[in-house]
Design a protein around this motif. Structure first.
Motif, PDB file in Angstrom:
ATOM      1  N   ARG A  90     -29.766 106.242  10.066  1.00  0.00           N
ATOM      2  CA  ARG A  90     -29.928 107.410  10.937  1.00  0.00           C
ATOM      3  C   ARG A  90     -31.323 107.517  11.583  1.00  0.00           C
ATOM      4  N   ALA A  91     -32.337 106.945  10.960  1.00  0.00           N
ATOM      5  CA  ALA A  91     -33.694 107.027  11.513  1.00  0.00           C
ATOM      6  C   ALA A  91     -33.979 105.910  12.523  1.00  0.00           C
ATOM      7  N   ARG A  92     -32.980 105.100  12.809  1.00  0.00           N
ATOM      8  CA  ARG A  92     -33.168 103.995  13.759  1.00  0.00           C
ATOM      9  C   ARG A  92     -33.499 104.540  15.151  1.00  0.00           C
ATOM     10  N   PRO A  93     -34.128 103.709  15.986  1.00  0.00           N
ATOM     11  CA  PRO A  93     -34.458 104.155  17.352  1.00  0.00           C
ATOM     12  C   PRO A  93     -33.192 104.476  18.151  1.00  0.00           C
ATOM     13  N   ASN A  94     -33.326 105.360  19.113  1.00  0.00           N
ATOM     14  CA  ASN A  94     -32.190 105.747  19.960  1.00  0.00           C
ATOM     15  C   ASN A  94     -31.613 104.572  20.734  1.00  0.00           C
ATOM     16  N   THR A  95     -32.424 103.553  20.971  1.00  0.00           N
ATOM     17  CA  THR A  95     -31.965 102.383  21.728  1.00  0.00           C
ATOM     18  C   THR A  95     -31.033 101.481  20.925  1.00  0.00           C
ATOM     19  N   VAL A  96     -30.931 101.733  19.627  1.00  0.00           N
ATOM     20  CA  VAL A  96     -30.078 100.913  18.759  1.00  0.00           C
ATOM     21  C   VAL A  96     -28.840 101.730  18.389  1.00  0.00           C
ATOM     22  N   ASP A  97     -27.749 101.505  19.113  1.00  0.00           N
ATOM     23  CA  ASP A  97     -26.516 102.230  18.805  1.00  0.00           C
ATOM     24  C   ASP A  97     -25.813 101.580  17.614  1.00  0.00           C
ATOM     25  N   GLU A  98     -24.725 102.168  17.167  1.00  0.00           N
ATOM     26  CA  GLU A  98     -24.022 101.672  15.986  1.00  0.00           C
ATOM     27  C   GLU A  98     -23.546 100.235  16.171  1.00  0.00           C
ATOM     28  N   THR A  99     -23.041  99.909  17.348  1.00  0.00           N
ATOM     29  CA  THR A  99     -22.542  98.559  17.601  1.00  0.00           C
ATOM     30  C   THR A  99     -23.657  97.532  17.471  1.00  0.00           C
ATOM     31  N   LEU A 100     -24.806  97.810  18.075  1.00  0.00           N
ATOM     32  CA  LEU A 100     -25.944  96.892  17.999  1.00  0.00           C
ATOM     33  C   LEU A 100     -26.463  96.793  16.567  1.00  0.00           C
TER      34      LEU A 100
END
Length: 157
Positions: A90-100
């Motif tokens: 959940r703390a991942r950057p916004n540029t990294v969506d679930e698929t990526l």
């Protein structure tokens, strides 16, 4: 999510020193920082480097990174409660969506045996092998000794 653990607050650029006593979570933190580089920044598992002092620490770090990656995959599939894995996701950057995120995770799991986790001696030996001609090193590459005790005993006989 505002009180993220240290492993998720450390910057992924610049120099960071984590100094602590034994058993305080240095390996835990380092494994999560490595995972962030792989899953958040998109580096391949072979592009991140971890250097430790002992073979045991190197082996533990490698196993714990692989375990974290597999646990993250299981968590994504089952969504069982796990605050740590939830932070990683959940703390991942916004540029990294679930698929990526899933794609990077699958690739890291597939390439887990290429993780660049070495002892200091192992890392130096690896550099000597890769850049032997650049260093003007004799071929075959001389082995670096972690301890001179056996050699001293042999010479003194």
């Amino acid at each position: 999510m505002t009180n993220l653990p240290l492993a998720y607050r450390l910057p992924l650029s610049g120099t960071v020193l984590v100094e602590a006593s034994a058993g305080t979570g240095k390996t835990f933190t380092l494994v999560r920082v490595l995972a962030r580089y792989i899953l958040w920044e998109g580096l391949s598992i072979a592009q991140v480097l971890a250097v430790t002092f002992t073979r045991a620490a190197s082996a533990e770090l490698r196993v714990r990174l692989q375990t974290l990656l597999h646990d993250t995959q299981s968590w994504l599939d089952a969504q069982h409660p796990d605050d740590d894995l939830e932070h990683l996701y959940r703390a991942r950057p916004n540029t990294v969506d679930e698929t990526l995120f899933r794609l990077r995770l699958a690739q890291a799991i597939a390439d887990a045996d290429t993780a660049a986790v070495f002892t200091i001696h192992g890392f130096c030996q690896r550099l000597l092998q890769i850049f032997a001609l650049d260093f003007g090193t004799a071929l075959p590459i001389p082995a670096l000794l972690e301890s001179e005790a056996a050699l001293q005993l042999r010479v003194s006989e």
